[in-house]
Write an enzyme that holds these catalytic residues in place. Sequence first.
Site, PDB file in Angstrom:
ATOM      1  N   HIS A 168     -13.168  18.901  11.439  1.00  0.00           N
ATOM      2  CA  HIS A 168     -13.983  18.892  10.586  1.00  0.00           C
ATOM      3  C   HIS A 168     -14.945  17.948  10.119  1.00  0.00           C
ATOM      4  O   HIS A 168     -15.827  18.151   9.606  1.00  0.00           O
ATOM      5  CB  HIS A 168     -14.428  20.078  10.776  1.00  0.00           C
ATOM      6  CG  HIS A 168     -14.419  20.908  11.431  1.00  0.00           C
ATOM      7  ND1 HIS A 168     -14.210  21.707  12.204  1.00  0.00           N
ATOM      8  CD2 HIS A 168     -12.401  21.667  11.594  1.00  0.00           C
ATOM      9  CE1 HIS A 168     -13.346  22.654  13.430  1.00  0.00           C
ATOM     10  NE2 HIS A 168     -11.631  22.474  12.504  1.00  0.00           N
ATOM     11  N   GLU A 171      -1.770   0.209  -4.625  1.00  0.00           N
ATOM     12  CA  GLU A 171      -1.508  -0.384  -6.474  1.00  0.00           C
ATOM     13  C   GLU A 171      -0.530  -1.682  -6.469  1.00  0.00           C
ATOM     14  O   GLU A 171      -0.361  -2.745  -6.639  1.00  0.00           O
ATOM     15  CB  GLU A 171      -0.952   0.522  -7.869  1.00  0.00           C
ATOM     16  CG  GLU A 171      -1.440  -0.334  -8.724  1.00  0.00           C
ATOM     17  CD  GLU A 171      -1.407   1.144 -10.359  1.00  0.00           C
ATOM     18  OE1 GLU A 171      -2.670   1.479 -10.684  1.00  0.00           O
ATOM     19  OE2 GLU A 171      -0.385   1.851 -10.491  1.00  0.00           O
ATOM     20  N   LYS A 189       3.854   6.248 -19.778  1.00  0.00           N
ATOM     21  CA  LYS A 189       5.136   5.564 -19.524  1.00  0.00           C
ATOM     22  C   LYS A 189       5.037   4.703 -21.174  1.00  0.00           C
ATOM     23  O   LYS A 189       5.595   4.138 -22.073  1.00  0.00           O
ATOM     24  CB  LYS A 189       4.852   4.340 -18.082  1.00  0.00           C
ATOM     25  CG  LYS A 189       5.963   3.460 -18.608  1.00  0.00           C
ATOM     26  CD  LYS A 189       5.823   2.774 -17.104  1.00  0.00           C
ATOM     27  CE  LYS A 189       6.846   1.802 -17.543  1.00  0.00           C
ATOM     28  NZ  LYS A 189       7.096   0.287 -16.005  1.00  0.00           N
TER      29      LYS A 189
HETATM   30  O1  F6P Z   1      -3.625   2.239 -13.181  1.00  0.00           O
HETATM   31  C1  F6P Z   1      -2.795   1.643 -13.780  1.00  0.00           C
HETATM   32  C2  F6P Z   1      -1.611   2.733 -14.440  1.00  0.00           C
HETATM   33  O2  F6P Z   1      -0.583   1.235 -15.505  1.00  0.00           O
HETATM   34  C3  F6P Z   1      -0.572   2.854 -13.286  1.00  0.00           C
HETATM   35  O3  F6P Z   1       0.330   1.480 -12.775  1.00  0.00           O
HETATM   36  C4  F6P Z   1      -0.211   3.802 -14.098  1.00  0.00           C
HETATM   37  O4  F6P Z   1       0.624   4.508 -13.700  1.00  0.00           O
HETATM   38  C5  F6P Z   1      -0.823   4.577 -15.305  1.00  0.00           C
HETATM   39  O5  F6P Z   1      -1.329   2.795 -15.695  1.00  0.00           O
HETATM   40  C6  F6P Z   1      -0.648   5.412 -16.487  1.00  0.00           C
HETATM   41  O6  F6P Z   1       0.020   4.630 -16.871  1.00  0.00           O
HETATM   42  P1  F6P Z   1       0.920   5.140 -18.110  1.00  0.00           P
HETATM   43  O7  F6P Z   1       1.295   6.179 -17.668  1.00  0.00           O
HETATM   44  O8  F6P Z   1       1.620   3.966 -19.123  1.00  0.00           O
HETATM   45  O9  F6P Z   1       0.048   6.167 -19.162  1.00  0.00           O
END
Ligand code: F6P
Length: 549
Positions: free
Chosen positions: A386, A355, A208
Amino acid sequence: MNRQCPINQTAIWAQLHQHQRSTRFLHMRALFEQDTQRFARMHEKLNGLLLDYSKNRITEDTLSLLIELAQAADLHSWMDKMRRGDKINVSEDRAVLHTALRLPEGAEVYVDGHNVVPDIHRELNRALAFAESLHNGIHRGAHGERITDVVNIGIGGSHLGPQMVTLALRPFHQNINIHYVANVDGASLMRVLDHINPATTVFIVASKSFTTPETILNAQTARRWFLQKGFTEADIAQHFVAISSNVDKAQTFGIAPENVFAMFNWVGGRYSVWSTIGLSVMCAIGTRHFRDFLAGGHAMDEHFFHAPLRHNMPVLMGLIGLWYNTFYATTSQAIIPYDHGLRRLPAHLQQLDMESNGKQTGRYGEHLDFDTGPVIWGEEGVNCQHAFFQLLHQGPRLIAADFIVPMNSFYHVSEQHKVLVANALAQTEALMRGKTLDEAYAELAHLDNKQRDMLAPQKVFPGNQPSNTLLLDAVTPFNLGMLLALYEHKVFVQGVIWGINSFDQWGVEYGKVLAKKIEPQLSNTDPLAHDASTNGLIDYFREHHHEHA
Ligand code: F6P
């Protein structure tokens, strides 16, 4: 956003504490004996999904009080705020619209005066068309070969959800092998690269932010590997695509603009499998099944937004979970899928829940003086019977568990499937009923008194261990969509009542910052100014690490 009265200062909060004190010695075995209609009253059905919540330490009074608590927390108005795109992620000033990702074309949801639904469908259709072009051989490798393998490079929400769904829907896969690389541990990528042919592979860089170091490092290494295998920079366009809300950064990394699929900043990573982040799932199962998955999520959204609270599956699961976390002060919640395909569901729900609600600060910055988000853990059944079930049966802690059981398997081994289901149901029964000392003695009637006195107490099971059971017709894309959306909304319900913003994750950031500081120190000899333990560990690494030539 208007502040509400802190939830733990409401009259209903005190009433629930009082109710817990007065009912805590009730045994579920007795509740079932007294009321033959308990299951009939305490289960809900939606399409191919049944939720049985009757094996919980609750009475009708408990449910009424919990529903009053939800009302005191203004749950309905928070549901409306989420659905219509209000910026309920206050610390990041963002809307929270994973539900919009599951809306049909033609729906309307506005963020800052702009209807986002056409944007969602534009990007979804682009991603689905790309997946189809791999399936039908129109998009080929730079040397003209058909694509056989897709490698998703991402972490957290850009990994766990897609990987879980891909594994769960194995019977719906088409003609492409899907691999997942998440960890910055080189083994994660190398073990995949060892088994693929660059000429027939597409890499999806799923991030993202497009700034997550683990993902960027793995993507850079994959790209170097690709170029070392006799391909050129110009060939990258055929073999690397990206998903990001930071489209510019993805292009700077070298991904062609037409190969970047946008996601939106109002989708949290752990809620993003429904977005273009699900591209690897689309490559696995194709358009029709991915649309079914979205439709399942949407069906659960409609149920959540419209069903009365007393018959609302996510609300019931949220309230019952909260009853244990907050009023019984339990610390954990087990997730036990009796389905090999769902084996990564506990890991996905760990991120989703922990989270989101692993916080002790309220959405307005206030300290929350009560127990909130549980530790989520689990493993596929029957394997875990188990392993850790001994502790559930005879350990001293109250641990609530969700049993997720498909009634039909796609594999023609009906006999085995019945054994699987019988085990799941037997566990929920045993955890609920337990076994009394008298029953244990009666079972040992054939032994002499000395042996009975020694063995009988060891065969006592306290029981009264709560569980929800979710029966699915089968793990189809639609049913899986419902199941995932159910858990998303359950987490939301709990967050709203605790007064948490479930959509930020500041806690994860601190560790990232410290790692950035330590990383160069592992290679240099600069003096260290951490605590003695961290200094000692860095020094030990400096002495014992061997650089590869
Ligand atoms: O672990 C923190 C975080 O920001 C998550 O919320 C997110 O899914 C992950 O890192 C990966 O982030 P990105 O998709 O921006 O690489």
